[in-house]
Structure formats: structure tokens, C-alpha cells
Design a protein around this motif. Structure first.
Motif, PDB file in Angstrom:
ATOM      1  N   ALA A  33      60.536  34.629  -2.277  1.00  0.00           N
ATOM      2  CA  ALA A  33      61.879  34.054  -2.333  1.00  0.00           C
ATOM      3  C   ALA A  33      62.355  33.762  -0.915  1.00  0.00           C
ATOM      4  N   THR A  34      63.197  32.746  -0.829  1.00  0.00           N
ATOM      5  CA  THR A  34      63.724  32.430   0.495  1.00  0.00           C
ATOM      6  C   THR A  34      64.615  33.567   0.966  1.00  0.00           C
ATOM      7  N   THR A  35      64.624  33.753   2.245  1.00  0.00           N
ATOM      8  CA  THR A  35      65.427  34.839   2.794  1.00  0.00           C
ATOM      9  C   THR A  35      66.814  34.364   3.182  1.00  0.00           C
ATOM     10  N   ASP A  36      67.124  33.083   2.834  1.00  0.00           N
ATOM     11  CA  ASP A  36      68.448  32.571   3.156  1.00  0.00           C
ATOM     12  C   ASP A  36      69.517  33.341   2.403  1.00  0.00           C
ATOM     13  N   ASP A  37      70.595  33.531   3.069  1.00  0.00           N
ATOM     14  CA  ASP A  37      71.764  34.129   2.455  1.00  0.00           C
ATOM     15  C   ASP A  37      72.313  33.131   1.438  1.00  0.00           C
ATOM     16  N   PRO A  38      72.592  33.548   0.194  1.00  0.00           N
ATOM     17  CA  PRO A  38      73.094  32.598  -0.805  1.00  0.00           C
ATOM     18  C   PRO A  38      74.397  31.930  -0.382  1.00  0.00           C
ATOM     19  N   TRP A  39      75.188  32.594   0.418  1.00  0.00           N
ATOM     20  CA  TRP A  39      76.441  31.993   0.876  1.00  0.00           C
ATOM     21  C   TRP A  39      76.178  30.857   1.854  1.00  0.00           C
ATOM     22  N   VAL A  40      75.102  30.955   2.614  1.00  0.00           N
ATOM     23  CA  VAL A  40      74.746  29.866   3.524  1.00  0.00           C
ATOM     24  C   VAL A  40      74.378  28.633   2.707  1.00  0.00           C
ATOM     25  N   GLN A  41      73.594  28.830   1.647  1.00  0.00           N
ATOM     26  CA  GLN A  41      73.229  27.714   0.776  1.00  0.00           C
ATOM     27  C   GLN A  41      74.455  27.150   0.069  1.00  0.00           C
ATOM     28  N   PHE A  42      75.357  28.030  -0.369  1.00  0.00           N
ATOM     29  CA  PHE A  42      76.594  27.581  -1.015  1.00  0.00           C
ATOM     30  C   PHE A  42      77.400  26.700  -0.069  1.00  0.00           C
ATOM     31  N   ARG A  43      77.490  27.124   1.181  1.00  0.00           N
ATOM     32  CA  ARG A  43      78.260  26.344   2.159  1.00  0.00           C
ATOM     33  C   ARG A  43      77.626  24.976   2.390  1.00  0.00           C
ATOM     34  N   ARG A  44      76.289  24.935   2.477  1.00  0.00           N
ATOM     35  CA  ARG A  44      75.595  23.656   2.640  1.00  0.00           C
ATOM     36  C   ARG A  44      75.883  22.735   1.456  1.00  0.00           C
ATOM     37  N   ASP A  45      75.820  23.290   0.252  1.00  0.00           N
ATOM     38  CA  ASP A  45      76.073  22.492  -0.943  1.00  0.00           C
ATOM     39  C   ASP A  45      77.515  21.995  -0.986  1.00  0.00           C
ATOM     40  N   ALA A  46      78.449  22.862  -0.623  1.00  0.00           N
ATOM     41  CA  ALA A  46      79.859  22.468  -0.612  1.00  0.00           C
ATOM     42  C   ALA A  46      80.103  21.374   0.409  1.00  0.00           C
ATOM     43  N   GLU A  47      79.499  21.490   1.565  1.00  0.00           N
ATOM     44  CA  GLU A  47      79.657  20.453   2.589  1.00  0.00           C
ATOM     45  C   GLU A  47      79.085  19.123   2.106  1.00  0.00           C
ATOM     46  N   ALA A  48      77.985  19.174   1.368  1.00  0.00           N
ATOM     47  CA  ALA A  48      77.391  17.946   0.831  1.00  0.00           C
ATOM     48  C   ALA A  48      78.313  17.296  -0.194  1.00  0.00           C
ATOM     49  N   VAL A  49      78.963  18.121  -1.022  1.00  0.00           N
ATOM     50  CA  VAL A  49      79.894  17.582  -2.020  1.00  0.00           C
ATOM     51  C   VAL A  49      81.095  16.949  -1.325  1.00  0.00           C
ATOM     52  N   PHE A  50      81.643  17.622  -0.336  1.00  0.00           N
ATOM     53  CA  PHE A  50      82.787  17.062   0.388  1.00  0.00           C
ATOM     54  C   PHE A  50      82.394  15.768   1.100  1.00  0.00           C
ATOM     55  N   GLU A  51      81.202  15.730   1.660  1.00  0.00           N
ATOM     56  CA  GLU A  51      80.742  14.515   2.338  1.00  0.00           C
ATOM     57  C   GLU A  51      80.629  13.367   1.346  1.00  0.00           C
ATOM     58  N   ALA A  52      80.096  13.643   0.167  1.00  0.00           N
ATOM     59  CA  ALA A  52      79.974  12.603  -0.853  1.00  0.00           C
ATOM     60  C   ALA A  52      81.351  12.147  -1.337  1.00  0.00           C
ATOM     61  N   ALA A  53      82.295  13.079  -1.442  1.00  0.00           N
ATOM     62  CA  ALA A  53      83.635  12.749  -1.935  1.00  0.00           C
ATOM     63  C   ALA A  53      84.397  11.856  -0.963  1.00  0.00           C
ATOM     64  N   ARG A  54      83.984  11.804   0.271  1.00  0.00           N
ATOM     65  CA  ARG A  54      84.676  10.955   1.253  1.00  0.00           C
ATOM     66  C   ARG A  54      84.424   9.467   1.020  1.00  0.00           C
ATOM     67  N   THR A  55      83.357   9.157   0.276  1.00  0.00           N
ATOM     68  CA  THR A  55      83.025   7.751   0.040  1.00  0.00           C
ATOM     69  C   THR A  55      82.887   7.394  -1.432  1.00  0.00           C
ATOM     70  N   ASP A  56      82.750   8.373  -2.298  1.00  0.00           N
ATOM     71  CA  ASP A  56      82.520   8.120  -3.722  1.00  0.00           C
ATOM     72  C   ASP A  56      83.741   8.557  -4.528  1.00  0.00           C
ATOM     73  N   SER A  57      84.378   7.610  -5.200  1.00  0.00           N
ATOM     74  CA  SER A  57      85.608   7.928  -5.935  1.00  0.00           C
ATOM     75  C   SER A  57      85.351   8.871  -7.109  1.00  0.00           C
ATOM     76  N   ALA A  58      84.195   8.754  -7.765  1.00  0.00           N
ATOM     77  CA  ALA A  58      83.900   9.639  -8.893  1.00  0.00           C
ATOM     78  C   ALA A  58      83.761  11.088  -8.424  1.00  0.00           C
ATOM     79  N   THR A  59      83.099  11.298  -7.299  1.00  0.00           N
ATOM     80  CA  THR A  59      82.953  12.648  -6.761  1.00  0.00           C
ATOM     81  C   THR A  59      84.303  13.189  -6.306  1.00  0.00           C
ATOM     82  N   ALA A  60      85.110  12.350  -5.669  1.00  0.00           N
ATOM     83  CA  ALA A  60      86.441  12.783  -5.232  1.00  0.00           C
ATOM     84  C   ALA A  60      87.295  13.174  -6.435  1.00  0.00           C
ATOM     85  N   ARG A  61      87.204  12.401  -7.502  1.00  0.00           N
ATOM     86  CA  ARG A  61      87.972  12.697  -8.715  1.00  0.00           C
ATOM     87  C   ARG A  61      87.534  14.029  -9.334  1.00  0.00           C
ATOM     88  N   ARG A  62      86.214  14.253  -9.403  1.00  0.00           N
ATOM     89  CA  ARG A  62      85.709  15.516  -9.961  1.00  0.00           C
ATOM     90  C   ARG A  62      86.124  16.704  -9.103  1.00  0.00           C
TER      91      ARG A  62
END
Length: 115
Positions: A42-71
């Protein structure tokens, strides 16, 4: 006695004698048997580090995609029951550089229960 046992084991190992009896096969070399390597570690990454990466990706997508921003707005406001609460969450997303044009108001979002 130990010398005799060691000599017998050595002769069995070299094939000079054939071990007999119920335990005789234990003294012979066994053919190679492949062993399952198992799952990759198993990866030794802290799950919170992965969560933060995923959240940042969602916020980045929401800056240009109206469907993601709406969700994302729906996620942040699903428990809001008053207009000030809704506006506070919407303002939070705007502060995170999501364009307000991509974030609908309560009427456009279909939040009829927000007072």
C-alpha cells in the motif's frame, strides 16, 4: 551420535544415500514451487494528503467548468436553510477563485426551501 546424524544428513543432501521412512522425503531437496508474490504494498501517503490533492483538483476544475462549480455549490449548501447561510457558502467558493458567473443563486439552483 551427533557426528553420525550429521554424516547421514550430508549423505542424503548429496544424494549418496536415499532417505527412507515416513520422514525421508523431508530430507530430500524439493523441486522449486512458485509462490504468489502477493499484492503490491500500500502507498505510504497520508490519506489527508491525497484528499487535499483531490480537493484542489475539484476546485481547479470548478474554476472553468460550470457543471463542476454547480455540483460544488450544491455540496457546500445542501444543509443551508437561510439565505445568509447560502450566501456565506457561495462567497466562500467565490473567494477560492471560482467565478461568480458559474455559481447559480438559490432560484437557479432550485433551492426553494432556503428562506
Amino acid at each position: 551420535m551427533l557426528t553420525a546424524a550429521a554424516t547421514a544428513l550430508h549423505l542424503a543432501k548429496t544424494g549418496a544415500i536415499t532417505p527412507r521412512g515416513t520422514l525421508g522425503p523431508l530430507l530430500t531437496a524439493q523441486p522449486h514451487q512458485p509462490v504468489y508474490n502477493g499484492e503490491p504494498p500500500a502507498t505510504t501517503d497520508d490519506p489527508w494528503v491525497q484528499f487535499r490533492r483531490d480537493a484542489e483538483a475539484v476546485f481547479e476544475a470548478a474554476r472553468t467548468d460550470s457543471a463542476t462549480a454547480r455540483r460544488l455549490l450544491t455540496l457546500f449548501t445542501h444543509r443551508c436553510r437561510t439565505l445568509p447561510d447560502f450566501d456565506r457558502e457561495r462567497r466562500f467558493l467565490i473567494d477560492w477563485c471560482i467565478p461568480k458567473e458559474l455559481l447559480p443563486d438559490t432560484r437557479e439552483l432550485g433551492c426553494a426551501d432556503v428562506l
